[in-house]
Design an enzyme around this catalytic site. Structure first.
Site, PDB file in Angstrom:
ATOM      1  N   HIS A 237      -5.588  -6.209   4.022  1.00 29.76           N
ATOM      2  CA  HIS A 237      -4.607  -5.129   4.158  1.00 29.76           C
ATOM      3  C   HIS A 237      -3.891  -5.224   5.495  1.00 29.76           C
ATOM      4  O   HIS A 237      -4.508  -5.014   6.539  1.00 29.76           O
ATOM      5  CB  HIS A 237      -5.312  -3.771   4.044  1.00 29.76           C
TER       6      HIS A 237
ATOM      7  N   GLN B  28      -5.865  -0.057  -3.422  1.00 27.71           N
ATOM      8  CA  GLN B  28      -6.644  -1.118  -4.067  1.00 27.71           C
ATOM      9  C   GLN B  28      -7.582  -0.577  -5.145  1.00 27.71           C
ATOM     10  O   GLN B  28      -7.754  -1.184  -6.203  1.00 27.71           O
ATOM     11  CB  GLN B  28      -7.435  -1.886  -3.001  1.00 27.71           C
TER      12      GLN B  28
ATOM     13  N   CYS C 231       0.840  -1.194   0.000  1.00 28.03           N
ATOM     14  CA  CYS C 231       0.000   0.000   0.000  1.00 28.03           C
ATOM     15  C   CYS C 231       0.877   1.247   0.000  1.00 28.03           C
ATOM     16  O   CYS C 231       1.952   1.271   0.605  1.00 28.03           O
ATOM     17  CB  CYS C 231      -0.965   0.004   1.181  1.00 28.03           C
ATOM     18  N   GLU C 232       0.412   2.259  -0.699  1.00 27.11           N
ATOM     19  CA  GLU C 232       1.240   3.456  -0.832  1.00 27.11           C
ATOM     20  C   GLU C 232       1.211   4.331   0.413  1.00 27.11           C
ATOM     21  O   GLU C 232       1.987   5.268   0.531  1.00 27.11           O
ATOM     22  CB  GLU C 232       0.826   4.263  -2.067  1.00 27.11           C
ATOM     23  N   HIS C 233       0.332   4.031   1.348  1.00 26.37           N
ATOM     24  CA  HIS C 233       0.264   4.844   2.564  1.00 26.37           C
ATOM     25  C   HIS C 233       1.227   4.371   3.638  1.00 26.37           C
ATOM     26  O   HIS C 233       1.739   5.175   4.409  1.00 26.37           O
ATOM     27  CB  HIS C 233      -1.168   4.845   3.122  1.00 26.37           C
ATOM     28  N   HIS C 234       1.433   3.059   3.720  1.00 26.49           N
ATOM     29  CA  HIS C 234       2.286   2.510   4.780  1.00 26.49           C
ATOM     30  C   HIS C 234       3.408   1.623   4.246  1.00 26.49           C
ATOM     31  O   HIS C 234       4.240   1.161   5.025  1.00 26.49           O
ATOM     32  CB  HIS C 234       1.441   1.683   5.761  1.00 26.49           C
TER      33      HIS C 234
ATOM     34  N   CYS D 122      -1.751  -3.260   6.715  1.00 23.23           N
ATOM     35  CA  CYS D 122      -1.611  -1.971   7.423  1.00 23.23           C
ATOM     36  C   CYS D 122      -2.806  -1.743   8.340  1.00 23.23           C
ATOM     37  O   CYS D 122      -2.690  -1.052   9.351  1.00 23.23           O
ATOM     38  CB  CYS D 122      -1.445  -0.809   6.445  1.00 23.23           C
TER      39      CYS D 122
HETATM   40 ZN   LIG Z   1      -1.894   1.242   4.180  1.00 21.86          ZN
END
Ligand SMILES: [Zn+2]
Length: 194
Positions: free
Chosen positions: A151, A123, A82-85, A153
């Site tokens: 996910h 996603q 995931c690009e956030h975490h 994260c």
């Molecule tokens: Zn994430």
């Protein structure tokens, strides 16, 4: 005295070494000695989709074919970050399309998915990119893509109950316009109820 270890070749390895120190670790201890290099190799592999043009992946496997029934490929496993975490999310992709004179070799669909999954992703975007790539390459009557994923994260950080899946979909052309086409596709990819 231990010899000074050679400088890692990959810039990511240097960054991981600094990260280990920042986390309170000792990167020179036995178990961590090769870790920066290993993490660098793993991250390079898991993001190798940046170096690939998705249209090139399927270009040599598109065939003219007079077949106009729905083609469905389901349960294609993928792993992404995931690009956030930068933590894993992973699951299954189901793909369907209604050909209009052109089909794609079935082995190329998992490869196409991997090219997009091996980038930092969310996603929803992964789902849309797969659908749009097939739409662009095949110009079919319609395309449907459903992605089910877990996910880490969310699960590892206790935000959501472990095991929960997120489901996203992207419907284009007749899959969007025609409820019967859409439900035929969704019926085909729905897991069997017990
Ligand atoms: Zn994430």
């Amino acid at each position: 005295m231990a010899a000074r270890k050679p400088k890692p070749a990959d810039a990511i390895a240097d960054l991981v070494e600094s990260l280990l120190i920042e986390l309170g670790e000792d990167p020179t201890r036995q178990g961590l000695k090769a870790t920066p290099d290993r993490v660098a190799r793993a991250l390079r592999e898991l993001t190798d989709g940046y170096g690939v043009r998705p249209e090139d992946v399927i270009a040599d496997a598109i065939f003219d074919q007079d077949y106009d029934e729905m083609v469905v490929v389901k349960d294609i496993t993928f792993f992404s970050l995931c690009e956030h975490h930068m933590l894993p999310f992973f699951g299954q992709v189901h793909v369907g399309y209604l050909p209009k004179g052109r089909v794609v070799g079935l082995s190329k669909i998992p490869r196409l998915i991997e090219v997009y999954a091996h980038r930092l992703q969310i996603q929803e975007q992964l789902t849309r990119e797969i659908a749009e790539a097939l739409n662009g390459a095949l110009s079919p009557s319609g395309v449907g893509v459903v992605v089910e994923a877990r996910h880490l994260c969310m699960e590892m950080r206790g935000v959501e109950r472990p095991g929960g899946r997120m489901i996203t979909s992207c419907m284009l052309g007749t899959f969007r316009r025609d409820p019967r086409t859409r439900s035929e596709f969704l019926d085909l990819v729905r897991p069997p109820t017990v």
